[in-house]
Motif scaffolding. Structure first.
Motif, mmCIF file in Angstrom:
data_model
loop_
_atom_site.group_PDB
_atom_site.id
_atom_site.type_symbol
_atom_site.label_atom_id
_atom_site.label_comp_id
_atom_site.label_asym_id
_atom_site.label_seq_id
_atom_site.Cartn_x
_atom_site.Cartn_y
_atom_site.Cartn_z
ATOM 1 N N SER A 187 0.825 -1.203 0.000
ATOM 2 C CA SER A 187 0.000 0.000 0.000
ATOM 3 C C SER A 187 0.862 1.256 0.000
ATOM 4 O O SER A 187 0.560 2.238 -0.683
ATOM 5 C CB SER A 187 -0.925 -0.016 1.225
ATOM 6 O OG SER A 187 -1.827 1.056 1.193
ATOM 7 N N ILE A 188 1.958 1.231 0.769
ATOM 8 C CA ILE A 188 2.861 2.390 0.839
ATOM 9 C C ILE A 188 3.452 2.691 -0.533
ATOM 10 O O ILE A 188 3.351 3.812 -1.049
ATOM 11 C CB ILE A 188 3.984 2.139 1.867
ATOM 12 C CG1 ILE A 188 3.420 2.198 3.293
ATOM 13 C CG2 ILE A 188 5.115 3.160 1.701
ATOM 14 C CD1 ILE A 188 4.388 1.707 4.349
ATOM 15 N N PHE A 189 4.072 1.704 -1.133
ATOM 16 C CA PHE A 189 4.769 1.955 -2.398
ATOM 17 C C PHE A 189 3.785 2.227 -3.538
ATOM 18 O O PHE A 189 4.064 3.049 -4.424
ATOM 19 C CB PHE A 189 5.702 0.794 -2.726
ATOM 20 C CG PHE A 189 7.000 0.863 -1.957
ATOM 21 C CD1 PHE A 189 8.041 1.667 -2.390
ATOM 22 C CD2 PHE A 189 7.174 0.149 -0.787
ATOM 23 C CE1 PHE A 189 9.231 1.754 -1.686
ATOM 24 C CE2 PHE A 189 8.357 0.226 -0.057
ATOM 25 C CZ PHE A 189 9.382 1.035 -0.509
ATOM 26 N N ALA A 190 2.629 1.572 -3.522
ATOM 27 C CA ALA A 190 1.624 1.865 -4.546
ATOM 28 C C ALA A 190 1.142 3.308 -4.421
ATOM 29 O O ALA A 190 0.855 3.963 -5.430
ATOM 30 C CB ALA A 190 0.452 0.903 -4.420
ATOM 31 N N GLY A 191 1.079 3.808 -3.183
ATOM 32 C CA GLY A 191 0.675 5.187 -2.980
ATOM 33 C C GLY A 191 1.625 6.181 -3.623
ATOM 34 O O GLY A 191 1.204 7.249 -4.094
ATOM 35 N N PHE A 192 2.898 5.833 -3.670
ATOM 36 C CA PHE A 192 3.889 6.695 -4.316
ATOM 37 C C PHE A 192 3.996 6.432 -5.818
ATOM 38 O O PHE A 192 4.804 7.064 -6.498
ATOM 39 C CB PHE A 192 5.266 6.496 -3.664
ATOM 40 C CG PHE A 192 5.391 7.138 -2.307
ATOM 41 C CD1 PHE A 192 5.381 8.512 -2.183
ATOM 42 C CD2 PHE A 192 5.509 6.360 -1.173
ATOM 43 C CE1 PHE A 192 5.492 9.113 -0.935
ATOM 44 C CE2 PHE A 192 5.625 6.946 0.080
ATOM 45 C CZ PHE A 192 5.608 8.326 0.196
ATOM 46 N N GLY A 193 3.210 5.488 -6.335
ATOM 47 C CA GLY A 193 3.171 5.248 -7.771
ATOM 48 C C GLY A 193 3.942 4.050 -8.267
ATOM 49 O O GLY A 193 4.016 3.816 -9.478
ATOM 50 N N THR A 194 4.514 3.265 -7.365
ATOM 51 C CA THR A 194 5.230 2.054 -7.765
ATOM 52 C C THR A 194 4.247 0.981 -8.239
ATOM 53 O O THR A 194 3.160 0.828 -7.671
ATOM 54 C CB THR A 194 6.055 1.505 -6.584
ATOM 55 O OG1 THR A 194 7.059 2.456 -6.232
ATOM 56 C CG2 THR A 194 6.712 0.178 -6.924
ATOM 57 N N GLN A 195 4.633 0.238 -9.270
ATOM 58 C CA GLN A 195 3.859 -0.917 -9.713
ATOM 59 C C GLN A 195 4.211 -2.093 -8.798
ATOM 60 O O GLN A 195 5.317 -2.609 -8.843
ATOM 61 C CB GLN A 195 4.183 -1.267 -11.160
ATOM 62 C CG GLN A 195 3.844 -0.165 -12.161
ATOM 63 C CD GLN A 195 4.299 -0.534 -13.564
ATOM 64 O OE1 GLN A 195 4.397 -1.704 -13.913
ATOM 65 N NE2 GLN A 195 4.585 0.492 -14.363
ATOM 66 N N VAL A 196 3.265 -2.499 -7.981
ATOM 67 C CA VAL A 196 3.515 -3.518 -6.956
ATOM 68 C C VAL A 196 2.822 -4.824 -7.324
ATOM 69 O O VAL A 196 1.646 -4.833 -7.701
ATOM 70 C CB VAL A 196 3.018 -3.050 -5.581
ATOM 71 C CG1 VAL A 196 3.255 -4.131 -4.524
ATOM 72 C CG2 VAL A 196 3.707 -1.753 -5.168
ATOM 73 N N THR A 197 3.565 -5.930 -7.192
ATOM 74 C CA THR A 197 2.992 -7.263 -7.371
ATOM 75 C C THR A 197 3.297 -8.092 -6.135
ATOM 76 O O THR A 197 4.443 -8.162 -5.689
ATOM 77 C CB THR A 197 3.565 -7.970 -8.604
ATOM 78 O OG1 THR A 197 3.367 -7.153 -9.762
ATOM 79 C CG2 THR A 197 2.883 -9.310 -8.816
#
Length: 459
Positions: A187-197
């Motif tokens: 959730s943290i990294f997706a909030g900054f725009g990272t594509q998370v899997t």
């Protein structure tokens, strides 16, 4: 050099740092040993609750802005890391002062290991010393489990502690493990725009939760761009300068690859005891490798206690604090307080929005033989949520149909980490759910949703 002390506390976690000044105030001589100057205050302050929730808040704000420009996202992330570091440094120094400035307490930075059940060797930068103690408290916490995956030693692969110092925002991040820690970082990294899997070997998403709650969480996370692959294991990792990090995956009898910039290992935690030489003290461990304790946190050695995550209990800093209360009560209270008193322990997972729970889930209540009534309410029913423009999620209450007592409560929504504490206190009262249903709450607030949720129960 040999030091004699009334109490030796190994580890600077919540229980230990609270216990040390208290014991000193009772006239005892106390020594606290912490292996690293970067861990004064324990896991929560340095690599756990405080830094992750600080980043979660900044990630939420960044996500609300909807910025696509990579350079701008990188700067927002870098600023969040700087602010997180400043906060951690402030709290770390504050905690050190609160302990070492207490008369009667000595703080030693070094690695502790048992020589005998009463004698502990401490290796410091200045050499070795021995501490002989009448009472010993182990408060060393837990550390990430590192699975045996070929290539996992890559510099692009991080633990939950290491990734907090990641200077550059990754464009693509893999998270190995579908537990709560992994989801918070997703959730943290997706909030900054990272594509998370997220890659999870299990069949179920959030198996501890009711599956209607889990389905709602999964829907929201996927809407935020987080990919979730269940029944998927990582068999090998390759670090290439040109193509970045490659994960070789095994899923449903077929193989595939994931290519990205970084990977987080979030496959669980184990007791931080490798350096303690527990065998020399004759201290027993559980089958899972944690220090074995009774309901008063004593080990099989009656003068040695294990507090916090290292004893295998719920891994929350507030449980470590309650461990301190149990020890305090043994010596300076009624002696009745035990871990058996913990019947309704709330928890919150700080994804965006947070997921909070206390008591029994519906499935747990049914397994225990309860005849239940269930109420659900979407967060969109809240005026406050609409004001905050955070209407994702739902609430769920589980009621004993015979006694009308509230058995469990789950809230996936904004400010759920506050609302769950209200419900936690109420459940302990033993009152029928109608008392909470008819309680007066301020308006507009998220707490007033409890009125609406419980009004859905038909008597």
């Amino acid at each position: 050099m040999k030091h004699q002390t009334d109490a030796l506390i190994i580890g600077f976690g919540k229980a230990g740092k609270t216990l040390a000044p208290f014991l000193a105030q009772q006239g005892l001589k106390v020594i606290v040993v912490e292996r690293s100057a970067h861990m004064y205050g324990g896991t929560c302050i340095n690599v756990g609750c405080i830094p992750t929730k600080a980043l979660a808040q900044q990630a939420h704000l960044a996500a609300q802005q909807g910025i696509r420009d990579r350079a701008v996202r990188q700067e927002l992330y870098a600023q969040a890391i700087r602010e997180k570091d400043e906060l951690v440094s402030l709290l770390r120094n504050k905690n050190l002062r609160l302990v070492q400035d207490q008369p009667g307490v000595t703080v030693i930075t070094g690695i502790a290991s048992f020589e005998t059940a009463h004698l502990v060797r401490v290796e410091t930068e200045l050499g070795s010393l021995l501490v002989e103690a009448d009472r010993i408290f182990i408060n060393t916490g837990a550390v990430p489990v590192i699975p045996a995956i070929p290539g996992i030693e890559s510099s692009k692969v991080y633990t939950s502690a290491e990734i907090l110092d990641l200077a550059k925002l990754p464009e693509r991040l893999a998270i190995i493990g579908g537990g709560y820690i992994g989801f918070e970082f997703a959730s943290i990294f997706a909030g900054f725009g990272t594509q998370v899997t997220i890659f999870e070997q299990g069949e179920l998403f959030l198996p501890r939760e009711d599956q209607d709650i889990a389905a709602e969480v999964q829907k929201v996370l996927e809407h935020k761009g987080i990919r979730i692959q269940l029944q998927t294991g990582v068999t090998q990792m390759e670090d290439h300068e040109e193509t970045g990090l490659i994960l070789h995956l095994s899923s449903s009898n077929r193989s595939e690859e994931w290519k990205g910039d970084a990977a987080l290992i979030a496959t669980g935690r184990k007791a931080n005891t490798d350096e303690l030489n527990l065998e020399a003290a004759g201290i027993n461990k559980t089958a899972r490798g944690f220090i074995q304790v009774d309901e008063k946190l004593q080990t099989n050695q009656p003068h040695i206690w294990a507090l916090g995550d290292v004893n295998g209990g719920p891994q929350f800093t507030y449980i470590s604090l309650d461990d301190y209360r149990i020890v305090k009560d043994q010596w300076f209270g009624s002696g009745h307080r035990t871990t058996l008193d913990r019947k309704f322990v709330p928890y919150s997972v700080f994804i965006d929005p947070p997921l909070s729970h206390v008591g029994l889930t519906e499935s747990e209540a049914l397994k225990q033989g309860y005849h239940v009534k269930v109420a659900q309410l979407p967060v969109t029913a809240s005026t406050r949520a609409r004001q905050l423009k955070q209407t994702e999620g739902l609430l769920k209450a589980v009621i004993d149909a015979e006694t009308k007592q509230l058995l469990g409560f789950t809230m996936f929504g904004v400010e759920s980490s506050e609302v769950v504490n209200i419900v936690s206190v109420f459940i302990r009262s033993g009152e029928p759910y109608t008392v909470l249903r008819d309680t007066i709450f301020t308006h507009p607030s998220m707490a007033e949703l409890l009125n609406d949720l419980l009004s859905l129960i038909l008597d």
